[in-house]
Design an enzyme around this catalytic site. Structure first.
Site, PDB file in Angstrom:
ATOM      1  N   ARG A   1      -5.599  -2.032   9.070  1.00 37.05           N
ATOM      2  CA  ARG A   1      -5.578  -3.499   8.899  1.00 37.05           C
ATOM      3  C   ARG A   1      -5.816  -4.180  10.249  1.00 37.05           C
ATOM      4  O   ARG A   1      -6.796  -3.870  10.906  1.00 37.05           O
ATOM      5  CB  ARG A   1      -4.242  -3.934   8.291  1.00 37.05           C
ATOM      6  CG  ARG A   1      -4.336  -5.191   7.460  1.00 37.05           C
ATOM      7  CD  ARG A   1      -2.988  -5.546   6.909  1.00 37.05           C
ATOM      8  NE  ARG A   1      -2.577  -4.701   5.829  1.00 37.05           N
ATOM      9  CZ  ARG A   1      -2.874  -4.905   4.544  1.00 37.05           C
ATOM     10  NH1 ARG A   1      -3.579  -5.945   4.197  1.00 37.05           N
ATOM     11  NH2 ARG A   1      -2.473  -4.094   3.597  1.00 37.05           N
TER      12      ARG A   1
ATOM     13  N   ASP B   1      -0.178   2.137   8.553  1.00 36.04           N
ATOM     14  CA  ASP B   1      -0.664   1.347   9.692  1.00 36.04           C
ATOM     15  C   ASP B   1       0.258   1.386  10.920  1.00 36.04           C
ATOM     16  O   ASP B   1      -0.172   1.059  12.023  1.00 36.04           O
ATOM     17  CB  ASP B   1      -0.853  -0.123   9.283  1.00 36.04           C
ATOM     18  CG  ASP B   1      -1.804  -0.283   8.114  1.00 36.04           C
ATOM     19  OD1 ASP B   1      -2.639   0.606   7.904  1.00 36.04           O
ATOM     20  OD2 ASP B   1      -1.705  -1.304   7.406  1.00 36.04           O
TER      21      ASP B   1
ATOM     22  N   GLY C   1       0.832  -1.214   0.000  1.00 32.20           N
ATOM     23  CA  GLY C   1       0.000   0.000   0.000  1.00 32.20           C
ATOM     24  C   GLY C   1       0.859   1.253   0.000  1.00 32.20           C
ATOM     25  O   GLY C   1       1.881   1.305   0.688  1.00 32.20           O
TER      26      GLY C   1
ATOM     27  N   ASP D   1       2.466  -0.693  11.762  1.00 33.53           N
ATOM     28  CA  ASP D   1       2.294  -2.016  12.369  1.00 33.53           C
ATOM     29  C   ASP D   1       3.516  -2.911  12.216  1.00 33.53           C
ATOM     30  O   ASP D   1       3.407  -4.134  12.272  1.00 33.53           O
ATOM     31  CB  ASP D   1       1.057  -2.700  11.753  1.00 33.53           C
ATOM     32  CG  ASP D   1       1.218  -2.911  10.252  1.00 33.53           C
ATOM     33  OD1 ASP D   1       2.146  -2.334   9.644  1.00 33.53           O
ATOM     34  OD2 ASP D   1       0.414  -3.656   9.666  1.00 33.53           O
TER      35      ASP D   1
ATOM     36  N   ASP E   1       5.487  -4.987   5.816  1.00 25.30           N
ATOM     37  CA  ASP E   1       5.907  -6.341   6.162  1.00 25.30           C
ATOM     38  C   ASP E   1       6.081  -7.264   4.947  1.00 25.30           C
ATOM     39  O   ASP E   1       7.086  -7.958   4.826  1.00 25.30           O
ATOM     40  CB  ASP E   1       4.785  -6.897   7.050  1.00 25.30           C
ATOM     41  CG  ASP E   1       5.340  -7.706   8.166  1.00 25.30           C
ATOM     42  OD1 ASP E   1       6.353  -7.293   8.738  1.00 25.30           O
ATOM     43  OD2 ASP E   1       4.757  -8.772   8.430  1.00 25.30           O
TER      44      ASP E   1
ATOM     45  N   ARG F   1       0.933  -5.102  -5.332  1.00 28.24           N
ATOM     46  CA  ARG F   1       1.223  -6.330  -4.597  1.00 28.24           C
ATOM     47  C   ARG F   1       1.409  -7.399  -5.674  1.00 28.24           C
ATOM     48  O   ARG F   1       0.540  -7.567  -6.519  1.00 28.24           O
ATOM     49  CB  ARG F   1       0.082  -6.663  -3.636  1.00 28.24           C
ATOM     50  CG  ARG F   1      -0.057  -5.586  -2.563  1.00 28.24           C
ATOM     51  CD  ARG F   1      -1.118  -5.900  -1.534  1.00 28.24           C
ATOM     52  NE  ARG F   1      -1.078  -4.923  -0.448  1.00 28.24           N
ATOM     53  CZ  ARG F   1      -1.980  -3.951  -0.264  1.00 28.24           C
ATOM     54  NH1 ARG F   1      -2.990  -3.832  -1.082  1.00 28.24           N
ATOM     55  NH2 ARG F   1      -1.866  -3.109   0.739  1.00 28.24           N
TER      56      ARG F   1
ATOM     57  N   THR G   1       4.245   2.507   5.811  1.00 29.46           N
ATOM     58  CA  THR G   1       2.838   2.101   5.774  1.00 29.46           C
ATOM     59  C   THR G   1       2.075   2.973   6.756  1.00 29.46           C
ATOM     60  O   THR G   1       2.591   3.263   7.842  1.00 29.46           O
ATOM     61  CB  THR G   1       2.628   0.609   6.131  1.00 29.46           C
ATOM     62  OG1 THR G   1       1.255   0.429   6.551  1.00 29.46           O
ATOM     63  CG2 THR G   1       3.508   0.121   7.259  1.00 29.46           C
TER      64      THR G   1
HETATM   65  O1  F6P Z   1      -1.708  -1.286   4.771  1.00 31.92           O
HETATM   66  C1  F6P Z   1      -2.293  -0.076   4.421  1.00 31.92           C
HETATM   67  C2  F6P Z   1      -3.773  -0.235   4.206  1.00 31.92           C
HETATM   68  O2  F6P Z   1      -4.299   1.011   3.828  1.00 31.92           O
HETATM   69  C3  F6P Z   1      -4.561  -0.814   5.391  1.00 31.92           C
HETATM   70  O3  F6P Z   1      -4.800   0.126   6.396  1.00 31.92           O
HETATM   71  C4  F6P Z   1      -5.781  -1.337   4.694  1.00 31.92           C
HETATM   72  O4  F6P Z   1      -6.368  -2.388   5.427  1.00 31.92           O
HETATM   73  C5  F6P Z   1      -5.243  -1.840   3.390  1.00 31.92           C
HETATM   74  O5  F6P Z   1      -4.017  -1.163   3.164  1.00 31.92           O
HETATM   75  C6  F6P Z   1      -6.153  -1.611   2.214  1.00 31.92           C
HETATM   76  O6  F6P Z   1      -5.572  -2.222   1.117  1.00 31.92           O
HETATM   77  P1  F6P Z   1      -6.072  -1.983  -0.393  1.00 31.92           P
HETATM   78  O7  F6P Z   1      -5.550  -0.653  -0.838  1.00 31.92           O
HETATM   79  O8  F6P Z   1      -5.467  -3.102  -1.133  1.00 31.92           O
HETATM   80  O9  F6P Z   1      -7.564  -1.985  -0.364  1.00 31.92           O
END
Ligand code: F6P
Length: 331
Positions: free
Chosen positions: A173, A129, A13, A131, A105, A74, A127
């Site tokens: 997340r 998050d 992300g 995390d 991660d 990804r 990120t």
């Molecule tokens: O890891 C960053 C994040 O924005 C999280 O907070 C969220 O759960 C996820 O990515 C959303 O992912 P995507 O952009 O693939 O919907």
């Protein structure tokens, strides 16, 4: 080995501040007479050979921009043996001596797999998050907090005007750090985080709302981390049990965008610079150990690094003390 060419990529992300990190990597490398190439769309670019030279001017005017100028993705193919082999081959074909990978991660797990195949990597945590267990801070968190805070402040205006309860879902997340800090900053009456999944809603929320209503308060903000997974049910239950008109607001991807804050620009610049210097210093050591790949981290306010193998040993501890402070002052 003397490093002559570094590849830089962003993966997973996007996070505000990634561009500042890319800029710092490219400029520090050029300062040290090292070439840099940008790898497009994360590890995909290393599989498809979507790689371009980066000059000083290619990273001009990006420090203030959200998103990532190298794009991100990804990459599923990268998780296969065939994908990894293509990456290793392309690194050799493009004479890339080392990679700086900016992401979370999953990005570091990819780097660890490449490292096991002889590609030197340095990870930079980015990120929203926050995390990543091994680092106190990840690029993008501060900007996301400020974005969410601004939006929740606006939601408070309308909740107050209508005597409503607004249940706001924030990203993160499986982690509740965005919920915890925005909840505190916005004076939320309740903060629900995935780290405390079995919270007793009747005792901790419904009963408390009724008590607080007796003091004259008529509007409520509840901030919920998305990892709790029951935002809508919670809102319906609150409305049914309290007769408060309740609305749900899911902040979503807006939290990932926007111009990075000072903290994110400075941290990203420091980490990008550190990553390149780490590569220069570690790879020039004569008795280089197996641990040649690293993750740049923030520990106790200092930018430092750990071997990539150690980056996955630790789950980030939730700040229960801050959580308790929040519940003491939300009345
Ligand atoms: O890891 C960053 C994040 O924005 C999280 O907070 C969220 O759960 C996820 O990515 C959303 O992912 P995507 O952009 O693939 O919907």
């Amino acid at each position: 080995m003397n490093i002559k060419k570094i590849g830089v990529l962003t993966s997973g992300g996007d996070a505000p501040g990634m561009n500042a990190a890319i800029r710092a990597v490219v400029r520090t490398a050029i300062f040290n007479n090292i070439e840099t190439v940008g790898i497009m769309r994360g590890y995909n670019g290393l599989i498809n050979g979507d790689i371009k030279n980066l000059t000083l001017r290619d990273v001009s005017d990006i420090i203030h921009r959200g998103g990532t100028t190298l794009f991100t993705a990804r990459c599923l193919e990268f998780k296969t043996e065939e994908g990894l082999n293509k990456v290793v081959k392309n690194c050799k074909d493009y004479n890339i001596d080392a990679l700086v990978v900016i992401g979370g991660d999953g990005t570091f797990r990819g780097a660890r797999d490449l490292s096991a195949r002889g590609i030197t990597c340095v990870g930079i945590p980015a990120t929203i998050d926050n995390d990543i267990g091994c680092s106190d801070y990840t690029i993008g968190f501060d900007t996301a907090l400020n974005t969410a805070m601004e939006m929740i402040d606006k939601l408070r205006d309308t909740a107050q005007s209508h005597d409503r309860c607004t249940v706001v879902e924030v990203m993160g997340r499986r982690a509740g750090y965005i919920a915890l800090e925005t909840g505190i900053a916005c004076g939320a009456t309740f903060i629900i985080v995935p780290e405390i999944p079995d919270i007793d809603i009747d005792n901790n929320i419904i009963k408390k709302i009724k008590e607080i209503q007796k003091t004259g308060k008529k509007h409520f903000i509840i901030v919920v981390g998305e990892g709790y997974k029951k935002t809508n049910e919670l809102a319906e239950y609150v409305q049914a049990q309290t007769n408060l008109e309740t609305r749900v607001a899911v902040l979503g991807h807006v939290q990932r965008g926007g111009s990075p804050s000072v903290k994110d620009r400075v941290t990203a610049t420091h980490m990008g610079n550190y990553a390149v210097n780490l590569l220069i210093n570690k790879t020039s050591q004569v008795n280089q150990t197996q641990n040649k790949s690293y993750v740049v981290i923030v520990k106790n306010g200092e930018v430092t690094s750990i071997p990539i193998e150690d980056a996955f040993n630790k789950q980030k501890e939730f700040d229960y003390n801050l959580y308790n402070i929040a519940s003491q002052v939300s009345l």
